[in-house]
Design a protein around this motif. Structure first.
Motif, PDB file in Angstrom:
ATOM      1  N   GLN A 129     -36.262 -13.943  22.511  1.00 29.73           N
ATOM      2  CA  GLN A 129     -35.924 -15.276  22.011  1.00 29.73           C
ATOM      3  C   GLN A 129     -35.171 -16.088  23.059  1.00 29.73           C
ATOM      4  O   GLN A 129     -35.078 -17.314  22.955  1.00 29.73           O
ATOM      5  N   TRP A 130     -34.637 -15.421  24.072  1.00 30.12           N
ATOM      6  CA  TRP A 130     -33.936 -16.126  25.157  1.00 30.12           C
ATOM      7  C   TRP A 130     -34.844 -16.391  26.349  1.00 30.12           C
ATOM      8  O   TRP A 130     -34.386 -16.854  27.393  1.00 30.12           O
ATOM      9  N   GLY A 131     -36.117 -16.090  26.197  1.00 30.74           N
ATOM     10  CA  GLY A 131     -37.061 -16.374  27.270  1.00 30.74           C
ATOM     11  C   GLY A 131     -37.832 -15.148  27.695  1.00 30.74           C
ATOM     12  O   GLY A 131     -37.272 -14.055  27.808  1.00 30.74           O
ATOM     13  N   ASP A 132     -39.124 -15.335  27.946  1.00 32.83           N
ATOM     14  CA  ASP A 132     -40.000 -14.244  28.349  1.00 32.83           C
ATOM     15  C   ASP A 132     -40.205 -14.299  29.863  1.00 32.83           C
ATOM     16  O   ASP A 132     -40.681 -15.307  30.392  1.00 32.83           O
ATOM     17  N   PRO A 133     -39.846 -13.236  30.586  1.00 30.78           N
ATOM     18  CA  PRO A 133     -40.056 -13.227  32.045  1.00 30.78           C
ATOM     19  C   PRO A 133     -41.516 -13.274  32.469  1.00 30.78           C
ATOM     20  O   PRO A 133     -41.794 -13.378  33.658  1.00 30.78           O
ATOM     21  N   ASP A 134     -42.431 -13.203  31.527  1.00 35.38           N
ATOM     22  CA  ASP A 134     -43.839 -13.405  31.844  1.00 35.38           C
ATOM     23  C   ASP A 134     -44.260 -14.859  31.692  1.00 35.38           C
ATOM     24  O   ASP A 134     -45.351 -15.230  32.123  1.00 35.38           O
TER      25      ASP A 134
ATOM     26  N   VAL B 144     -39.755 -15.857  35.459  1.00 38.26           N
ATOM     27  CA  VAL B 144     -40.869 -15.336  36.257  1.00 38.26           C
ATOM     28  C   VAL B 144     -40.434 -15.195  37.713  1.00 38.26           C
ATOM     29  O   VAL B 144     -40.732 -14.186  38.377  1.00 38.26           O
ATOM     30  N   ALA B 145     -39.687 -16.194  38.187  1.00 39.41           N
ATOM     31  CA  ALA B 145     -39.209 -16.155  39.568  1.00 39.41           C
ATOM     32  C   ALA B 145     -38.222 -15.003  39.777  1.00 39.41           C
ATOM     33  O   ALA B 145     -38.250 -14.334  40.814  1.00 39.41           O
ATOM     34  N   VAL B 146     -37.351 -14.767  38.796  1.00 36.22           N
ATOM     35  CA  VAL B 146     -36.432 -13.628  38.877  1.00 36.22           C
ATOM     36  C   VAL B 146     -37.211 -12.322  38.922  1.00 36.22           C
ATOM     37  O   VAL B 146     -36.935 -11.430  39.741  1.00 36.22           O
ATOM     38  N   ARG B 147     -38.190 -12.196  38.044  1.00 37.89           N
ATOM     39  CA  ARG B 147     -39.014 -10.983  38.006  1.00 37.89           C
ATOM     40  C   ARG B 147     -39.703 -10.729  39.339  1.00 37.89           C
ATOM     41  O   ARG B 147     -39.666  -9.615  39.875  1.00 37.89           O
ATOM     42  N   ASP B 148     -40.330 -11.776  39.880  1.00 36.41           N
ATOM     43  CA  ASP B 148     -41.133 -11.610  41.090  1.00 36.41           C
ATOM     44  C   ASP B 148     -40.291 -11.425  42.343  1.00 36.41           C
ATOM     45  O   ASP B 148     -40.746 -10.801  43.318  1.00 36.41           O
TER      46      ASP B 148
END
Length: 271
Positions: free
Chosen positions: A94-99, A105-109
């Protein structure tokens, strides 16, 4: 206290018995690495219990008491009451999907995928419902650390793998994790709520368990940003203070990202 997830245990389980997971959950593997679908928790049982970590014990438990006893449990309770876990499929999404959300997404990558490897021993502090855990599953051993058994139970509803070790700590220690055995420590959405003395205590423990050349990635609160300043649960923290704490604990800063997120920053450091 440490919980191992797997078959063969049935007595005195402190976590709820497993039930059908949500098949729509995506458990990720780094591109090129395999990852099985991990659903259905069979059971969990404490393997052994450790006392307070050296820092918390030295301070007579005062640091652990500063960790905000009700904040994370209150967030979990509200998510259940509002049906957010069923709606999003995983507590924390609910706080945001890293996909999906561009900054995550930038944090994930940038800070997750490049550091995940099947040969690595990894620790995630404050995994919540597994929003970031799903990217760390391919690691050889994955320690999932939280102070609250309720949150470990929520996480275990959807994550089950023989390489996962659930660890209940006292608030600042990392019990059961041997010295200089960890390749990667990751935490997102947790240290943003910690006061500086708690962060300092955790850094001492991370220094103890991290291998030379290992990596640490932490999200921290940034009160210099308007959104961060308006977040009541955020401590008085900023890029300069967190960098000073990291250096004072004997780490070397690899990179510090202060522009990607609107309320916080990301710091990566090593020994």
């Amino acid at each position: 206290m440490i919980f191992r997830i797997g078959n063969g245990f049935s007595e005195n389980s402190p976590l709820p018995q497993g039930h059908g997971g949500r098949a729509r959950l995506r458990l990720h593997a780094r591109p090129g690495a395999g990852c099985a679908c991990l659903i259905d928790l069979d059971c969990a049982i404490p393997i052994f219990r450790h006392g307070l970590g050296t820092i918390a014990a030295r301070c007579h438990g005062k640091i652990a008491e500063m960790c905000g006893t009700d904040l994370h449990l209150d967030k979990l309770r509200k998510a259940r009451e509002r049906g957010l876990i069923d709606r999003f499929g995983l507590y924390g999404l609910q706080w945001g999907d890293p996909d999906e959300r561009s900054d995550l997404v930038a944090v994930r990558d940038r800070f997750v995928w490049p550091l995940v490897h099947p040969d690595k021993v990894t620790v995630e502090i404050g995994p919540g419902g597994g929003r970031w855990t799903r990217y760390l599953v391919p690691c050889r051993t994955l320690y999932l650390v939280d102070r609250y058994p309720e949150l470990l139970a929520e996480l275990s509803r959807n994550f089950h793998a023989p390489n996962m070790v659930f660890v209940q700590n006292s608030g600042t220690d990392l019990p059961g994790i041997a010295d200089k055995t960890v390749d990667l420590v990751f935490s997102y959405g947790t240290f943003v709520h910690f006061e500086l003395p708690i962060i300092a205590a955790y850094l001492e423990e991370i220094n103890r368990i991290l291998k030379p050349g290992g990596d640490v990635v932490l999200q921290y609160a940034d009160k210099t940003k308007p959104v961060g300043a308006e977040t009541p649960s955020f401590p008085d923290c900023d890029p300069e203070r967190i960098a000073a704490l990291v250096r004072d604990t004997g780490f070397r800063i690899v990179e510090q990202e202060d522009t990607l997120l609107n309320n916080s920053g990301i710091i990566r450091f090593s020994i």
